[in-house]
Scaffold this active site. Structure first.
Site, PDB file in Angstrom:
ATOM      1  N   ARG A   1       0.842  -1.218   0.000  1.00 56.94           N
ATOM      2  CA  ARG A   1       0.000   0.000   0.000  1.00 56.94           C
ATOM      3  C   ARG A   1       0.873   1.264   0.000  1.00 56.94           C
ATOM      4  O   ARG A   1       0.594   2.239   0.706  1.00 56.94           O
ATOM      5  CB  ARG A   1      -0.928   0.028   1.220  1.00 56.94           C
TER       6      ARG A   1
ATOM      7  N   SER B   1     -10.604  -0.822   3.581  1.00 60.57           N
ATOM      8  CA  SER B   1      -9.767  -1.011   4.778  1.00 60.57           C
ATOM      9  C   SER B   1      -9.255   0.339   5.258  1.00 60.57           C
ATOM     10  O   SER B   1      -8.669   1.090   4.476  1.00 60.57           O
ATOM     11  CB  SER B   1      -8.555  -1.885   4.454  1.00 60.57           C
TER      12      SER B   1
ATOM     13  N   GLU C   1      -4.827   4.015   6.097  1.00 61.24           N
ATOM     14  CA  GLU C   1      -4.640   3.774   4.659  1.00 61.24           C
ATOM     15  C   GLU C   1      -5.148   4.954   3.808  1.00 61.24           C
ATOM     16  O   GLU C   1      -4.450   5.381   2.894  1.00 61.24           O
ATOM     17  CB  GLU C   1      -5.334   2.471   4.269  1.00 61.24           C
TER      18      GLU C   1
HETATM   19  C1  LIG Z   1     -15.308  -0.616  -0.632  1.00 64.05           C
HETATM   20  C2  LIG Z   1     -13.847  -0.337  -0.901  1.00 64.05           C
HETATM   21  C3  LIG Z   1     -12.975  -1.386  -1.121  1.00 64.05           C
HETATM   22  C4  LIG Z   1     -11.618  -1.150  -1.368  1.00 64.05           C
HETATM   23  N1  LIG Z   1     -10.805  -2.215  -1.586  1.00 64.05           N
HETATM   24  C5  LIG Z   1      -9.491  -2.019  -1.828  1.00 64.05           C
HETATM   25  C6  LIG Z   1      -8.626  -3.135  -2.054  1.00 64.05           C
HETATM   26  O1  LIG Z   1      -9.055  -4.284  -2.066  1.00 64.05           O
HETATM   27  N2  LIG Z   1      -7.308  -2.883  -2.267  1.00 64.05           N
HETATM   28  C7  LIG Z   1      -6.810  -1.614  -2.290  1.00 64.05           C
HETATM   29  O2  LIG Z   1      -5.595  -1.465  -2.501  1.00 64.05           O
HETATM   30  N3  LIG Z   1      -7.601  -0.532  -2.099  1.00 64.05           N
HETATM   31  C8  LIG Z   1      -8.928  -0.712  -1.868  1.00 64.05           C
HETATM   32  N4  LIG Z   1      -9.747   0.372  -1.655  1.00 64.05           N
HETATM   33  C9  LIG Z   1      -9.174   1.740  -1.660  1.00 64.05           C
HETATM   34  C10 LIG Z   1      -9.320   2.496  -3.016  1.00 64.05           C
HETATM   35  O3  LIG Z   1     -10.377   1.977  -3.767  1.00 64.05           O
HETATM   36  C11 LIG Z   1      -8.050   2.436  -3.860  1.00 64.05           C
HETATM   37  O4  LIG Z   1      -6.966   2.963  -3.136  1.00 64.05           O
HETATM   38  C12 LIG Z   1      -8.187   3.208  -5.177  1.00 64.05           C
HETATM   39  O5  LIG Z   1      -7.061   2.999  -5.988  1.00 64.05           O
HETATM   40  C13 LIG Z   1      -8.377   4.707  -4.982  1.00 64.05           C
HETATM   41  O6  LIG Z   1      -8.697   5.256  -6.242  1.00 64.05           O
HETATM   42  P1  LIG Z   1      -9.463   6.630  -6.366  1.00 64.05           P
HETATM   43  O7  LIG Z   1      -9.525   7.000  -7.819  1.00 64.05           O
HETATM   44  O8  LIG Z   1     -10.770   6.556  -5.680  1.00 64.05           O
HETATM   45  O9  LIG Z   1      -8.472   7.596  -5.600  1.00 64.05           O
HETATM   46  P2  LIG Z   1      -8.830   8.909  -4.745  1.00 64.05           P
HETATM   47  O10 LIG Z   1      -9.444   8.482  -3.460  1.00 64.05           O
HETATM   48  O11 LIG Z   1      -9.563   9.895  -5.559  1.00 64.05           O
HETATM   49  O12 LIG Z   1      -7.369   9.463  -4.463  1.00 64.05           O
HETATM   50  C14 LIG Z   1      -6.475   8.735  -3.641  1.00 64.05           C
HETATM   51  C15 LIG Z   1      -5.137   9.470  -3.604  1.00 64.05           C
HETATM   52  O13 LIG Z   1      -4.551   9.450  -4.898  1.00 64.05           O
HETATM   53  C16 LIG Z   1      -4.356  10.776  -5.398  1.00 64.05           C
HETATM   54  N5  LIG Z   1      -4.652  10.707  -6.833  1.00 64.05           N
HETATM   55  C17 LIG Z   1      -5.829  10.342  -7.405  1.00 64.05           C
HETATM   56  N6  LIG Z   1      -5.696  10.325  -8.743  1.00 64.05           N
HETATM   57  C18 LIG Z   1      -4.428  10.702  -9.013  1.00 64.05           C
HETATM   58  C19 LIG Z   1      -3.679  10.876 -10.224  1.00 64.05           C
HETATM   59  N7  LIG Z   1      -4.203  10.664 -11.428  1.00 64.05           N
HETATM   60  N8  LIG Z   1      -2.384  11.282 -10.132  1.00 64.05           N
HETATM   61  C20 LIG Z   1      -1.821  11.511  -8.907  1.00 64.05           C
HETATM   62  N9  LIG Z   1      -2.477  11.354  -7.747  1.00 64.05           N
HETATM   63  C21 LIG Z   1      -3.760  10.954  -7.800  1.00 64.05           C
HETATM   64  C22 LIG Z   1      -5.273  11.662  -4.581  1.00 64.05           C
HETATM   65  O14 LIG Z   1      -4.777  12.981  -4.473  1.00 64.05           O
HETATM   66  C23 LIG Z   1      -5.269  10.945  -3.241  1.00 64.05           C
HETATM   67  O15 LIG Z   1      -4.138  11.304  -2.481  1.00 64.05           O
HETATM   68  C24 LIG Z   1     -11.128   0.177  -1.402  1.00 64.05           C
HETATM   69  C25 LIG Z   1     -12.014   1.249  -1.192  1.00 64.05           C
HETATM   70  C26 LIG Z   1     -13.353   0.995  -0.949  1.00 64.05           C
HETATM   71  C27 LIG Z   1     -14.303   2.152  -0.751  1.00 64.05           C
END
Ligand SMILES: Cc1cc2nc3c(=O)[nH]c(=O)nc-3n(C[C@H](O)[C@H](O)[C@H](O)COP(=O)(O)OP(=O)(O)OC[C@H]3O[C@@H](n4cnc5c(N)ncnc54)[C@H](O)[C@@H]3O)c2cc1C
Length: 339
Positions: free
Chosen positions: A166, A239, A335
């Site tokens: 992570r 998580s 996380e």
């Molecule tokens: C129900 C649920 C289940 C999940 N299961 C998992 C799992 O199994 N494994 C896991 O690893 N994660 C999991 N996650 C966490 C999450 O889905 C992941 O970390 C996902 O990759 C976040 O993507 P996002 O587009 O929503 O990022 P955001 O929440 O929009 O952003 C996250 C971070 O990345 C930055 N960011 C976003 N886009 C960019 C970009 N293009 N360039 C630079 N920085 C950027 C943002 O500034 C922020 O700091 C889960 C979340 C939920 C709600």
């Protein structure tokens, strides 16, 4: 050309916790040019920029006094296919799960275990998303990012990303790199990873003794739907804490009082503890303080029952961290990204 930004926009629809804070300015970027335009306009006005994707790994604790730039770029393509290895590329704003399903529909294997993770392709490298024994580093073929300090494009190979559990160079340098598109090395033949959690058992129950990548994906989706709350119904960010990695000696100290401690040996004598187990043992599972709570089935998942503020969610998380430190001598790391 000056792009008009929206002002005082509620970010509630843009974060899966459903926290209602406001962005001073809000804009979407559909391509590289719009990204550059937004960054340069913000720079001229002396405004910070917060880039977001699906908002599924954010905890927003206050109004954001910045330009919030929502990545909405779309596009996915095959860059090469030598009959065995396929390199595909997707734009940062592509929603992750539909992208995974698209690769499977083409017959490409490699991303099946990462099915149903919310969010976007561009955010996936941030914390080296992982699930069911696979992380994106295992199928990573490179990415293109914009250096926000110099305005230059930079290509990242696997070694440049410093992926960890992570973790990545992007997570460790928040705000430095804006990820524009990501490449994955997939395969025409399946290398199944079934030994994590109940995946193999679920497939066996379904009579799939030699499962396809699509069958693995379907099994993982059904397990995840049973296990994790749907953010559309109950605000959450998956998580909430990382599984802590501690010394073998520390685990033995914990085991003396808690013989059932859940621990996985790692490299160099380290041991990974199940954060959810620690939280459950400490009695937090299902606890609720106002609208902020710990899920009744998943102690690793903090939930917003409706009107919790980000500060309330954070305060609950901090109380859990303090309690786990006192009871077990273990520090829990959050996380989601805190703003
Ligand atoms: C129900 C649920 C289940 C999940 N299961 C998992 C799992 O199994 N494994 C896991 O690893 N994660 C999991 N996650 C966490 C999450 O889905 C992941 O970390 C996902 O990759 C976040 O993507 P996002 O587009 O929503 O990022 P955001 O929440 O929009 O952003 C996250 C971070 O990345 C930055 N960011 C976003 N886009 C960019 C970009 N293009 N360039 C630079 N920085 C950027 C943002 O500034 C922020 O700091 C889960 C979340 C939920 C709600």
């Amino acid at each position: 050309m000056t792009v008009q930004w929206q002002e005082q926009v509620s970010l509630k629809p843009y974060n899966t916790f459903g926290i209602d804070v406001k962005a001073r300015y809000f804009s979407q970027a559909q391509d590289d040019q719009q990204v550059r335009q937004a960054l340069s306009q913000a720079h001229q006005q002396g405004l910070p920029v917060l880039v977001i994707g699906g908002g599924s790994n954010l905890l927003l604790t206050r109004d954001i006094d910045a330009l919030v730039l929502h990545m909405a770029s779309r596009g996915r393509r095959v860059l090469s296919d030598d009959g065995e290895r396929i390199v595909v590329e997707a734009e940062a704003g592509e929603p992750w799960h539909p992208f995974v399903q698209w690769t499977l529909a083409q017959g490409y294997c490699g991303l099946e275990n990462l099915s149903l993770i919310p969010g976007t392709v561009g955010a996936a490298p941030m914390q080296n998303v992982g699930a069911y024994g696979v992380e994106i580093k295992d199928v990573f073929a490179g990415l293109t990012a914009l250096d926000r300090e110099t305005g230059e494009l930079r290509e990242f190979g696997l070694a440049d990303c410093a992926f960890g559990y992570r973790d990545s160079v992007f997570k460790r340098n928040p705000g430095r790199w804006l990820i524009l598109r990501v490449r994955f090395a997939l395969s025409h033949s399946l290398q199944a990873h079934l030994d994590y959690g109940p995946v193999r058992q679920r497939l066996t129950e379904q009579g799939a003794t030699e499962p396809t990548a699509q069958a693995i994906s379907d099994a993982i989706c059904s397990i995840r739907r049973e296990k994790l709350p749907d953010p559309a119904e109950l605000g959450n960010a998956g998580s909430f804490f990382k599984n802590p990695v501690v010394s073998a000696a520390q685990v033995e100290r914990i085991r003396a009082h808690y013989p059932g401690v859940v621990a996985y040996p790692q490299a160099e004598g380290q041991v990974k503890l199940a954060a959810g187990w620690l939280i459950e043992q400490a009695g937090w599972k299902g606890r609720r303080e106002g609208d902020a709570g710990v899920h009744r089935l998943q102690s690793l998942v903090l939930v917003n029952y409706g009107q919790a503020s980000g500060a309330q969610m954070h305060a609950l998380a901090q109380r859990i961290q303090a309690d786990i430190l006192e009871r077990f001598g273990v520090e829990l790391e959050m996380e989601p990204n805190l703003y």
